[in-house]
Enzyme design. Structure first.
Site, PDB file in Angstrom:
ATOM      1  N   GLU A  90       3.252 -32.742  12.333  1.00  0.00           N
ATOM      2  CA  GLU A  90       4.129 -33.236  13.383  1.00  0.00           C
ATOM      3  C   GLU A  90       3.372 -34.325  14.135  1.00  0.00           C
ATOM      4  O   GLU A  90       2.360 -34.051  14.771  1.00  0.00           O
ATOM      5  CB  GLU A  90       4.549 -32.105  14.320  1.00  0.00           C
ATOM      6  N   CYS A 132       5.375 -34.733  27.722  1.00  0.00           N
ATOM      7  CA  CYS A 132       4.773 -33.773  26.800  1.00  0.00           C
ATOM      8  C   CYS A 132       4.629 -32.407  27.476  1.00  0.00           C
ATOM      9  O   CYS A 132       4.214 -32.304  28.630  1.00  0.00           O
ATOM     10  CB  CYS A 132       3.408 -34.270  26.339  1.00  0.00           C
ATOM     11  N   ASP A 133       4.971 -31.344  26.726  1.00  0.00           N
ATOM     12  CA  ASP A 133       4.903 -29.985  27.280  1.00  0.00           C
ATOM     13  C   ASP A 133       3.852 -29.129  26.582  1.00  0.00           C
ATOM     14  O   ASP A 133       3.910 -27.905  26.630  1.00  0.00           O
ATOM     15  CB  ASP A 133       6.272 -29.304  27.188  1.00  0.00           C
ATOM     16  N   THR A 134       2.875 -29.775  25.934  1.00  0.00           N
ATOM     17  CA  THR A 134       1.869 -29.054  25.147  1.00  0.00           C
ATOM     18  C   THR A 134       0.477 -29.238  25.737  1.00  0.00           C
ATOM     19  O   THR A 134       0.098 -30.334  26.127  1.00  0.00           O
ATOM     20  CB  THR A 134       1.867 -29.574  23.694  1.00  0.00           C
ATOM     21  N   HIS A 169      11.160 -21.155  19.723  1.00  0.00           N
ATOM     22  CA  HIS A 169       9.988 -20.385  20.124  1.00  0.00           C
ATOM     23  C   HIS A 169       9.992 -20.118  21.625  1.00  0.00           C
ATOM     24  O   HIS A 169       9.468 -19.087  22.065  1.00  0.00           O
ATOM     25  CB  HIS A 169       8.702 -21.099  19.705  1.00  0.00           C
ATOM     26  N   CYS A 187      -4.960 -36.844  22.014  1.00  0.00           N
ATOM     27  CA  CYS A 187      -3.739 -37.601  21.746  1.00  0.00           C
ATOM     28  C   CYS A 187      -3.973 -39.061  22.136  1.00  0.00           C
ATOM     29  O   CYS A 187      -4.803 -39.353  23.000  1.00  0.00           O
ATOM     30  CB  CYS A 187      -2.564 -37.029  22.537  1.00  0.00           C
ATOM     31  N   CYS A 189       3.603 -41.275  26.899  1.00  0.00           N
ATOM     32  CA  CYS A 189       4.505 -40.136  26.776  1.00  0.00           C
ATOM     33  C   CYS A 189       4.253 -39.215  27.962  1.00  0.00           C
ATOM     34  O   CYS A 189       3.284 -38.454  27.977  1.00  0.00           O
ATOM     35  CB  CYS A 189       4.280 -39.390  25.464  1.00  0.00           C
ATOM     36  N   PHE A 206      -0.230 -22.539  12.725  1.00  0.00           N
ATOM     37  CA  PHE A 206      -0.258 -23.757  13.532  1.00  0.00           C
ATOM     38  C   PHE A 206      -1.704 -24.163  13.772  1.00  0.00           C
ATOM     39  O   PHE A 206      -2.499 -23.393  14.318  1.00  0.00           O
ATOM     40  CB  PHE A 206       0.472 -23.549  14.865  1.00  0.00           C
TER      41      PHE A 206
END
Length: 213
Positions: free
Chosen positions: A119, A49-51, A207, A31, A46, A25
């Site tokens: 992605e 988002c969980d990142t 994951h 972003c 957005c 990864f």
């Protein structure tokens, strides 16, 4: 150009059509739909988002001055024990990877033997040479990538319902339940939607289920 990388690590792909596949990864910092800072979340395009894609402080993260340097770092993360017939796979993600991923880096990754996946939120035109294109549309963001290998829609988004995307030229269509306090309800509703409209398949964040990166 120099590349700002949040983190770089080896794991299993947890979502979508490639679920379970070993992959490196490559998470780019930055972003175009959210700053990544909690103080800005409510105003973000957005907001779910969980990142964490802010900074360069993740494992393997940093600033890489050339495509060759970054490609070598990616290659060093792939296990030496891998069978020679297994093609290495890198997932370029973010944040929004198309803010940084460019033809020279794609060429450098290919030169190191990698199949290149991405992605993206689909708001930026993708360069040529990407081997696996996964688009995850976001409500209120203009979608410019309307074809690819898979469309993975976080569900539900009231202003980005699945039927809006069913006519697009993707090989696979996935609904992924939105994480958070309502994840159980969202999973149930996504399951029901997939059963009612079998063009769609259910994508779970394995994951998180497995508690891996």
């Amino acid at each position: 150009m120099a590349y700002a990388v949040k983190e770089l690590y080896y794991t299993l792909q947890g979502e979508g059509a490639m679920t379970g596949r070993p992959a490196v990864f490559l998470r780019f910092a930055g972003c175009n739909l959210w700053s990544g800072h909690e103080k800005d979340r409510e105003e973000a395009i957005c907001s779910f988002c969980d990142t964490d894609f802010v900074g360069l402080d993740g494992p393997g993260g940093g600033r890489f001055k050339t495509p060759a340097t970054l490609a070598r770092a990616v290659a060093s993360t792939w296990p030496n024990s891998a069978a020679p017939q297994v093609r290495p796979y890198v997932v370029c993600t973010g944040g929004e990877p198309l803010l940084q991923l460019d033809p020279p880096l794609i060429e450098a990754l290919h030169a190191n033997g990698f199949q290149v996946g991405i992605e993206t939120n689909g708001t930026i035109v993708a360069p040529a040479g990407i081997d696996w294109l996964c688009v995850s549309p976001k409500a209120h963001a203009r979608l410019v990538l309307k074809s690819g290998n898979e469309l993975k829609l976080v569900f539900p988004q009231p202003d980005a319902m699945p039927e809006q995307f069913e006519h697009l030229a993707f090989d696979h269509f996935f609904l992924q339940p939105m994480d958070g306090p309502q994840v159980s309800i969202n999973t149930r509703d996504a399951l029901r939607y997939c059963l009612a409209r079998p063009q769609w398949r259910l994508s779970l964040q394995t994951h998180k289920i497995l508690d891996i990166a």
